[in-house]
Design a protein around this motif. Structure first.
Motif, PDB file in Angstrom:
ATOM      1  N   ASP A 475      12.646  13.665  57.901  1.00 56.78           N
ATOM      2  CA  ASP A 475      13.334  12.235  58.027  1.00 56.78           C
ATOM      3  C   ASP A 475      14.686  12.115  57.842  1.00 56.78           C
ATOM      4  OD1 ASP A 475      14.139   9.402  57.532  1.00 56.78           O
ATOM      5  OD2 ASP A 475      12.220   8.995  57.852  1.00 56.78           O
ATOM      6  N   LEU A 476      15.112  13.028  56.956  1.00 55.35           N
ATOM      7  CA  LEU A 476      16.689  13.033  56.784  1.00 55.35           C
ATOM      8  C   LEU A 476      17.418  14.032  57.777  1.00 55.35           C
ATOM      9  CD1 LEU A 476      17.030  14.203  53.147  1.00 55.35           C
ATOM     10  CD2 LEU A 476      17.794  11.934  54.066  1.00 55.35           C
ATOM     11  N   ARG A 477      16.705  14.876  58.426  1.00 56.33           N
ATOM     12  CA  ARG A 477      17.468  15.778  59.591  1.00 56.33           C
ATOM     13  C   ARG A 477      17.468  14.659  60.750  1.00 56.33           C
ATOM     14  NH1 ARG A 477      14.342  19.793  57.594  1.00 56.33           N
ATOM     15  NH2 ARG A 477      12.752  19.319  59.168  1.00 56.33           N
ATOM     16  N   GLU A 478      16.407  13.896  60.935  1.00 55.33           N
ATOM     17  CA  GLU A 478      16.372  12.966  62.096  1.00 55.33           C
ATOM     18  C   GLU A 478      17.442  11.958  62.044  1.00 55.33           C
ATOM     19  OE1 GLU A 478      13.334   9.798  64.341  1.00 55.33           O
ATOM     20  OE2 GLU A 478      12.563  11.141  62.894  1.00 55.33           O
ATOM     21  N   ARG A 479      17.588  11.303  60.866  1.00 54.08           N
ATOM     22  CA  ARG A 479      18.349  10.484  60.748  1.00 54.08           C
ATOM     23  C   ARG A 479      19.802  10.425  60.565  1.00 54.08           C
ATOM     24  NH1 ARG A 479      16.197   5.474  59.207  1.00 54.08           N
ATOM     25  NH2 ARG A 479      14.049   5.478  58.746  1.00 54.08           N
ATOM     26  N   PHE A 480      20.207  11.754  60.182  1.00 55.14           N
ATOM     27  CA  PHE A 480      21.565  12.076  60.192  1.00 55.14           C
ATOM     28  C   PHE A 480      21.861  13.362  61.161  1.00 55.14           C
ATOM     29  CE2 PHE A 480      20.749  10.449  55.732  1.00 55.14           C
ATOM     30  CZ  PHE A 480      21.905   9.517  55.693  1.00 55.14           C
ATOM     31  N   ALA A 481      20.961  13.542  61.921  1.00 54.36           N
ATOM     32  CA  ALA A 481      21.297  14.511  63.157  1.00 54.36           C
ATOM     33  C   ALA A 481      22.054  15.639  62.626  1.00 54.36           C
ATOM     34  CB  ALA A 481      22.421  14.034  64.376  1.00 54.36           C
ATOM     35  N   GLY A 482      21.455  16.408  61.592  1.00 57.44           N
ATOM     36  CA  GLY A 482      21.768  17.680  61.358  1.00 57.44           C
ATOM     37  C   GLY A 482      23.048  17.619  60.239  1.00 57.44           C
ATOM     38  N   GLN A 483      23.961  16.606  60.107  1.00 54.21           N
ATOM     39  CA  GLN A 483      24.963  16.443  59.671  1.00 54.21           C
ATOM     40  C   GLN A 483      24.898  16.473  57.827  1.00 54.21           C
ATOM     41  OE1 GLN A 483      28.217  15.646  60.914  1.00 54.21           O
ATOM     42  NE2 GLN A 483      27.408  15.987  62.920  1.00 54.21           N
ATOM     43  N   PRO A 484      25.834  17.110  57.286  1.00 55.77           N
ATOM     44  CA  PRO A 484      25.869  17.297  56.028  1.00 55.77           C
ATOM     45  C   PRO A 484      25.832  15.802  55.257  1.00 55.77           C
ATOM     46  CG  PRO A 484      28.185  17.599  56.848  1.00 55.77           C
ATOM     47  CD  PRO A 484      27.272  17.574  58.004  1.00 55.77           C
ATOM     48  N   VAL A 485      24.980  15.858  54.032  1.00 54.43           N
ATOM     49  CA  VAL A 485      24.726  14.612  53.697  1.00 54.43           C
ATOM     50  C   VAL A 485      25.111  14.783  51.975  1.00 54.43           C
ATOM     51  CG1 VAL A 485      22.947  12.868  53.074  1.00 54.43           C
ATOM     52  CG2 VAL A 485      22.815  13.943  55.109  1.00 54.43           C
ATOM     53  N   THR A 486      25.724  13.612  51.492  1.00 56.86           N
ATOM     54  CA  THR A 486      26.072  13.492  50.111  1.00 56.86           C
ATOM     55  C   THR A 486      25.271  12.424  49.278  1.00 56.86           C
ATOM     56  OG1 THR A 486      27.913  12.082  50.601  1.00 56.86           O
ATOM     57  CG2 THR A 486      28.472  14.437  50.458  1.00 56.86           C
ATOM     58  N   ALA A 487      24.862  12.539  48.299  1.00 55.80           N
ATOM     59  CA  ALA A 487      24.202  11.535  47.645  1.00 55.80           C
ATOM     60  C   ALA A 487      24.775  10.953  46.279  1.00 55.80           C
ATOM     61  CB  ALA A 487      22.548  11.929  47.266  1.00 55.80           C
TER      62      ALA A 487
END
Length: 550
Positions: A475-487
């Motif tokens: 779900d994270l990959r789909e929502r962020f289109a593979g962009q790096p994610v910070t939490a």
């Protein structure tokens, strides 16, 4: 056909708001069978079981009479009263409070209608005369009446009403003869007229009761005004005198409260404010104490429950035990909006709701009756303390962002973990041995039933899930289109996930052990921003990252 919850000892108190709260004594429902989870040191939480529900046209609940099975309601403007069948909402009677030159308002702070009367202050514009009128909760007809002078103070104190008149014309409250069409302000309500809004008298309407005869057409009983210099306790049902006591010279009755066992009176005196605690039946003085007139919530902050008394200031409170001993004197803290009180075992439990817009300063505290020592404190937002099935429960909104009310069991040793019910957190609960809950334009009865579940977060999850780890990798990959994610975690229930293009806020709304229950909660929320991942329900709020904005 049996009415839902008809034998549950239902009761409404129209405000856990302290300034209108009075304790009452319904017959308790039979206690549920005791089990291992009901041990003294581990109180069980409770769920809310829905009973009768109906819409109302007059939204303000004055009180409930369990003997007549009648709810008394009125509009926000206070211009009329209606008696409703408490389980169908059908109107039994309706009465205009502004008609024929008479203006009336429900006696402030009367919420215990167990005596079968709702008390009204009436002011006649033509004669400038005042009158205390007791209306039958069954029919709306006048049961008894008492003339009031310009210096007579009448206040509800649980199932009784206190009527006092100073012995001298000049008093600390600066009463004076009234020569205009405006009635004089009452003690404790400096900014509000006793007799309600001054709207034009409405036209007579079919089916509306009129001031005049008593029940079944009988002449209403006439009661005499008390002797100057005395305080008289009258039975709300028939106006009979329960006891009489001397009003100290230079003092006025400023506020009163009671629970059928104890009557608390705040007196405004020339040398300062004082508190008197008396036995409700015979009037015997149990205790007295000096009060700071500056630490006062407009003279309104009195609450008596289970024999204990709470005196509230703007951000202060004091607690007195059933024996009249002062247990607590707290400054810099208090009930910002709602407040409640109960005695459980050897402690007095004080519930503080927090502010109208900020509930985070809500707390539940217990003070030992023996010496006033704080026994425990829990950071809970509590709207009402409810005794049901022989147990005490705390009811209030769940910690944000969970959108439901929660119920915690309360014992002498502390509260249980909270159980999130299906009732929206935005609903307004009014306490008793059952709850009358307003949700939108509808009123519904709820009874508390204890529940067995493992200790944990809301739906029984072993612990609150990490909001930054709830979304699965796919779900994270789909929502962020593979962009790096910070939490970035924001408290126990919220996490903000960010990429160069997107920001996603994740709020954990529910976490349980049963997927079917999680599905039910998910559909109950009816929120397009909600999503379920197994047994966890979250709210997702997406927006473009600030770096993408023009």
């Amino acid at each position: 056909m049996r009415r839902p919850l008809a034998t549950a000892g239902l009761l409404v108190v129209p405000a856990a708001v302290l300034t209108a709260s009075v304790a009452a004594h319904p017959e308790p429902a039979p206690a549920p069978p005791a089990g291992p989870a009901a041990a003294e040191h581990a109180p069980r939480p409770g769920d809310l079981e829905r009973g009768a529900a109906f819409g109302v046209s007059l939204p303000v609940v004055v009180g409930y009479d369990p003997a007549a099975d009648v709810l008394v309601t009125q509009p926000q403007a206070g211009t009329e009263l209606a008696g409703l069948d408490a389980h169908t909402g059908a109107q039994r009677w309706r009465r205009a409070l502004e008609a024929g030159g008479a203006l009336g308002t429900v006696l402030w702070a009367q919420s215990d209608l167990g005596g079968g009367s709702v008390l009204v202050n009436t002011f006649h514009k033509g004669t400038k005369a005042g009158e205390l009128t007791a209306l039958s909760t069954r029919s709306g007809e006048v049961r008894w009446r008492m003339p009031l002078s310009t210096r007579t103070t009448a206040m509800a104190a649980g199932p009784a009403v206190l009527v006092a008149e100073p012995a001298q014309a000049a008093s600390p409250m600066r009463w004076a003869a009234d020569t205009s069409e405006k009635p004089a302000p009452r003690a404790g309500r400096p900014d509000r007229m006793v007799f309600g809004p001054r709207a034009a008298p409405p036209r007579a309407q079919p089916g509306r009761a009129r001031l005049g005869a008593g029940d079944d057409g009988a002449e209403a009983a006439a009661r005499t005004t008390p002797t100057p210099g005395t305080i008289n306790a009258l039975a709300a049902g028939n106006g009979g005198r329960l006891w009489s006591a001397e009003l100290p010279e230079g003092c006025d009755l400023r506020a009163a409260a009671g629970d059928g066992r104890t009557v608390a009176m705040r007196l405004a005196c020339a040398d300062g404010d004082r508190l008197e605690l008396r036995e409700a039946r015979g009037g015997k003085l149990r205790a007295g104490a000096a009060l700071d007139p500056e630490a006062d919530d407009g003279g309104l902050g009195l609450l008596v429950r289970d024999g204990a008394t709470l005196v509230r200031g703007t951000r202060t409170f004091s607690v007195f035990g059933p024996d009249g001993k002062r247990l607590v004197e707290r400054s810099g803290d208090g009930c910002a909006e709602f407040c409640d009180l109960a005695v459980e075992g050897g402690v007095a439990v004080v519930a503080q709701s927090g502010g109208a817009t900020d509930h985070t300063d809500g707390a539940l505290e217990a003070f030992a009756l023996a010496d006033g020592e704080q026994r425990w404190r829990a950071e809970l937002t509590v709207r009402a303390l409810v005794r049901a099935g022989g147990r005490l429960y705390a009811v209030g909104p769940a910690p944000a962002p969970v959108p439901f009310m929660v119920v915690s069991g309360v014992s002498e040793d502390g509260p249980s973990a909270s159980y999130a019910t299906a009732v929206p957190a935005t609903a307004t609960a009014q306490p008793g041995s059952a709850l009358l809950v307003r949700d939108g334009g509808e009123l519904a009865w709820y009874r508390i039933r204890p529940v067995d579940r493992p200790a944990g977060y809301l739906g029984g999850a072993a612990q609150r899930p990490d909001p930054c780890q709830v979304l699965p990798p796919a779900d994270l990959r789909e929502r962020f289109a593979g962009q790096p994610v910070t939490a970035q975690r924001e408290g126990d229930a919220t996490c903000t996930l960010s990429s160069p293009r997107t920001t996603l806020r994740v709020d954990v709304l529910w976490a349980g052990t049963d997927e079917a229950q999680a599905i039910q909660r998910y559909h109950m929320m009816g929120n397009t921003g909600a999503k379920r991942y197994g047994t966890v329900v979250v709210a997702l709020t997406a927006r473009k990252s600030s770096s993408m904005r023009p």
